[in-house]
Design a protein around this motif. Structure first.
Motif: not given
Length: 761
Positions: A388-416
């Motif tokens: 993605m970095l080779m073509r600047g595809n992070i940090g602009r509209q319509g482009a970026g990295i998207c890991p799809v998480r599983g459980h409904s708040n598994v990402q949020g637990q780490r946040t807090v």
């Protein structure tokens, strides 16, 4: 248990459509929960309603008429079932007997209704009062050395509960806070900060409206995040290509009929999703991406020589990245012969994917556990970031990295703060806020907790949801050692196998589900959670609790804290439970950058996003830039040369399943019915193994460490899967995974390429 012999016929209908509707009707009737359907339409994943307890995919600010998917509806029917597992049930069944039941049958008994304690004399659970349970749990916790206790969290608890839980552990005296993220996306949490300075993805749901190309690696959208299909359908209708790399051809990536569109439902005219579908060998993703990078460098060379438009985003690379020269040298040195052998793809296929990628101006890269659960999972993720970095595809509209998480708040637990790594938690701020000295040593992650249990170093295990013993590798040894624990506390909604592997003292503490009304002193409460795109959503329960004896998760955590810890006037456990808004105020005080205006913004349509600097090309890395990272090998799996009869086993979920929760015995989207005891094989591999068509097989782990890991009685299905790879269901196959088979650096179990031999049963 399996009722009939397995039936298999390749599924040729679209994902969604009438197949999905029929499945929901079947499940709602089976759980006697058909009365919840109007609520699904009105309240599910909508402002003022409740958030789904299934996957963590984003919720739009302008929801669809029915903002739920097939698996989300199944999860709701499962939660709101009319079935009950009462104290009378436990009088009738010993744990020894229940251990012979299948996962589906255990949970299908329905919701737990009363707190229970294991009685060894009768080998049954017996009812206990809440006060007696909390008093005994607190008394026992006070008797242990803090480092001998583990506080595990599954991914469904709210942000409010998770914050209280991590504080409980740290006030108790340890950072032993493994969670379900350790088993799936810990690799992401290690890889992305090194590359782009953030442990989470960079896209928002709105980016799908502006992208002109999708890349997907190791993700089954039809089963794991079906609501994402709405955005993918719109992407395809704009003419943007979708390129998929996955060993199995999954129907969700091939064909979709949107149940929200009457015209599509009437005509059954599907939207084709993938414009290219490449069946990469298990563990071959790094090789694919290396081949794509080689193509980009070659074509950029040609453009430069001819005075044409550069293929690489040179201004972005020069201004925003570090390590490009070393990465370029590694790519140019890679040999096509090795790339093709490891990836299992033809060079023309890799070139076709690269050409499409090179022509796109804004690309989203989606990935799942098909990248993270490998020995070199970190390199998998970082190589995708490199691409993605080779073509600047992070940090602009319509482009970026998207890991799809599983459980409904598994990402949020780490946040807090649910994290065993102290570097991820503002300990100094917690110390000042609550007037105590937090432990400063890193705690145990999931694999390390298992290792400690096996050694006998763990005395007590407190589990905030989940089915830990069933979800982890090395199941047989872990079940044996689990019985040596002094205390097991299981906060749960339904009965599962982890509850049947009894410690010396075991408690079942039943709790509310998210869709149920949580009535406290100040009235009905609101909880919140974070989705895969870092957006925070409010959730309000709408249904009466399954039993008047149930307590909320915040109440249970608070009561354990009050009995296990000395009084701390700075920690208002009781006031927090009276009004969860006070917990959110405390979260904002601990994490002001992430939760500014928390309570005021709680009902923002589509949720309010946490700040992610990489979205704005601000790189919080050691170099202050986005880092190109070198990969350790072209193969993310175990080393080649293990023998021609050794296959790479991919463990996966069925369409009738969410994580360890099994809703039934049909994997409709793969055409498999009536059984989960199957192994999908390439016909050539089956013939070489001497197994008859539709014959029975035994799988044995092909490692020599003194432990025999084997599973028998699996029916073999000839399946469209690359030679050298095979697939079977999680969690049935977890016992085949050695505990030491994990991703380097992250210790995520490497469940997507387990070395096995498959022989006739």
């Amino acid at each position: 248990m399996d009722k009939d012999k397995v039936k298999y016929s390749p599924y040729t209908s679209p994902t969604g459509g009438w197949g999905s509707v029929n499945s929901l009707v079947k499940n709602s009737i089976g759980q006697r929960a058909i009365g919840t359907v109007p609520g699904l339409m009105k309240d599910h994943n909508k402002a003022g309603g409740y958030m789904c307890t299934s996957c963590a995919w984003a919720k739009p600010g302008k929801p669809h008429l029915a903002e739920f998917c097939e698996n989300g509806a199944k999860a709701t029917f499962w939660d709101l079932t009319a079935k009950r597992t009462t104290p009378e049930f436990f009088k009738q069944h010993t744990l020894t007997e229940l251990l012979g039941w299948a996962d589906y049958d255990l949970e299908n008994e329905g919701r737990l209704t009363h707190p229970m304690r294991y009685d060894a004399a009768s080998d049954t659970y017996v009812e206990v009062s809440w006060s007696d349970a909390f008093a005994d749990i607190g008394r026992k916790l006070r008797s242990y050395e803090p480092e001998t206790v583990v506080f595990y969290a599954s991914g469904r608890a709210s942000l409010e509960t998770s914050y209280m839980y991590q504080l409980l552990a740290r006030l108790y005296g340890n950072n032993n806070l493994p969670d379900s993220s350790n088993m799936c996306h810990e690799t992401t949490s290690v890889a992305l900060p090194q590359s782009i300075g953030t442990p989470v993805g960079t896209i928002l749901l709105e980016d799908y409206q502006h992208t002109d190309c999708i890349l997907s690696f190791g993700q089954n959208v039809g089963t794991n995040a079906p609501r994402l299909l709405h955005s993918l359908q719109e992407v395809r209708e704009r003419g943007a290509p979708v390129i998929v790399f996955n060993p199995l051809k999954e129907r969700g990536w091939q064909s979709f009929v949107n149940p929200q569109r009457p015209g599509q439902m009437i005509t059954n005219k599907a939207t084709d999703i993938a414009t290219q579908y490449h069946q990469v060998s298990a563990g071959g993703d790094i090789a694919v991406m290396m081949g794509m990078a080689k193509c980009l460098f070659l074509w950029d060379d040609q453009a430069k020589a001819n005075g044409g438009t550069r293929v690489l985003d040179v201004p972005f690379i020069e201004e925003h990245t570090h390590g490009f020269e070393a990465f370029e040298a590694q790519v140019r040195a890679a040999q096509w012969e090795e790339i093709l052998a490891i990836s299992g793809l033809e060079k023309t296929a890799i070139e076709a994917a690269t050409q499409t990628y090179a022509q796109a101006k804004a690309v989203i890269a989606i990935y799942g556990m098909g990248l993270t659960q490998h020995r070199l999972g970190v390199s998998n993720v970082q190589m995708l970031v490199n691409l993605m970095l080779m073509r600047g595809n992070i940090g602009r509209q319509g482009a970026g990295i998207c890991p799809v998480r599983g459980h409904s708040n598994v990402q949020g637990q780490r946040t807090v703060g649910i994290a065993e790594k102290t570097a991820l938690v503002p300990l100094d701020r917690l110390a000042a806020q609550y007037g105590f000295e937090p432990p400063r040593n890193d705690g145990l992650n999931t694999v390390e907790a298992c290792e400690a249990i096996i050694r006998g170093d763990v005395k007590a295990f407190v589990s905030l949801g989940g089915n830990f013993v069933r979800a982890i590798p090395e199941r047989e040894l872990m079940e044996e050692k689990w019985r040596g624990l002094d205390l097991s506390v299981q906060i749960a909604t339904k009965l599962n196998r982890s509850h049947l592997i009894a410690a010396k003292t075991t408690y079942l503490l039943p709790t509310l589900v998210r869709s149920e009304i949580d009535e406290q002193a100040s009235g009905p409460q609101i909880v919140s959670m974070e989705d895969s795109t870092t957006c925070i959503h409010a959730s309000r329960g709408k249904y009466q609790p399954a039993s008047p004896a149930l307590l909320s998760e915040p109440r249970i955590v608070a009561e354990i804290a009050k009995t296990a810890l000395d009084h701390n006037p700075n920690v208002p456990w009781e006031a927090w439970v009276e009004n969860y808004a006070r917990i959110r105020d405390a979260i904002e005080q601990t994490f002001p950058e992430q939760f500014s205006g928390y309570n005021a913004r709680l009902d923002t349509p589509g949720g309010f996003p946490r700040p992610v600097p990489a979205r704005h090309r601000q790189w919080e890395t050691d170099t202050g830039k986005a880092n190109f990272k070198l990969v350790k090998s072209l193969c993310a799996s175990f080393a080649a040369g293990s023998g021609p009869d050794v296959l790479r086993l991919i463990t996966l979920r069925s369409n009738d399943q969410f994580n360890t929760t099994v809703y039934g015995y049909d994997d409709r989207l793969r055409g498999i019915h009536n059984s989960r005891m199957i192994v999908m094989m390439n016909p050539g591999d089956r013939e070489r193994a001497g197994i008859k068509k539709n014959g029975l097989a035994r799988i044995t782990t092909a490692v020599d460490d003194g432990i025999v890991r084997t599973l028998s009685g699996l029916e073999v299905i000839d399946y469209d899967i690359p030679a050298g790879s095979c697939a079977a269901y999680f969690p049935e196959c977890n016992g085949l995974i050695p505990l030491w088979q994990y991703a380097e650096d992250s210790k995520t179990p490497a469940a997507k390429s387990v070395p096995v031999r498959v022989v006739p049963a």
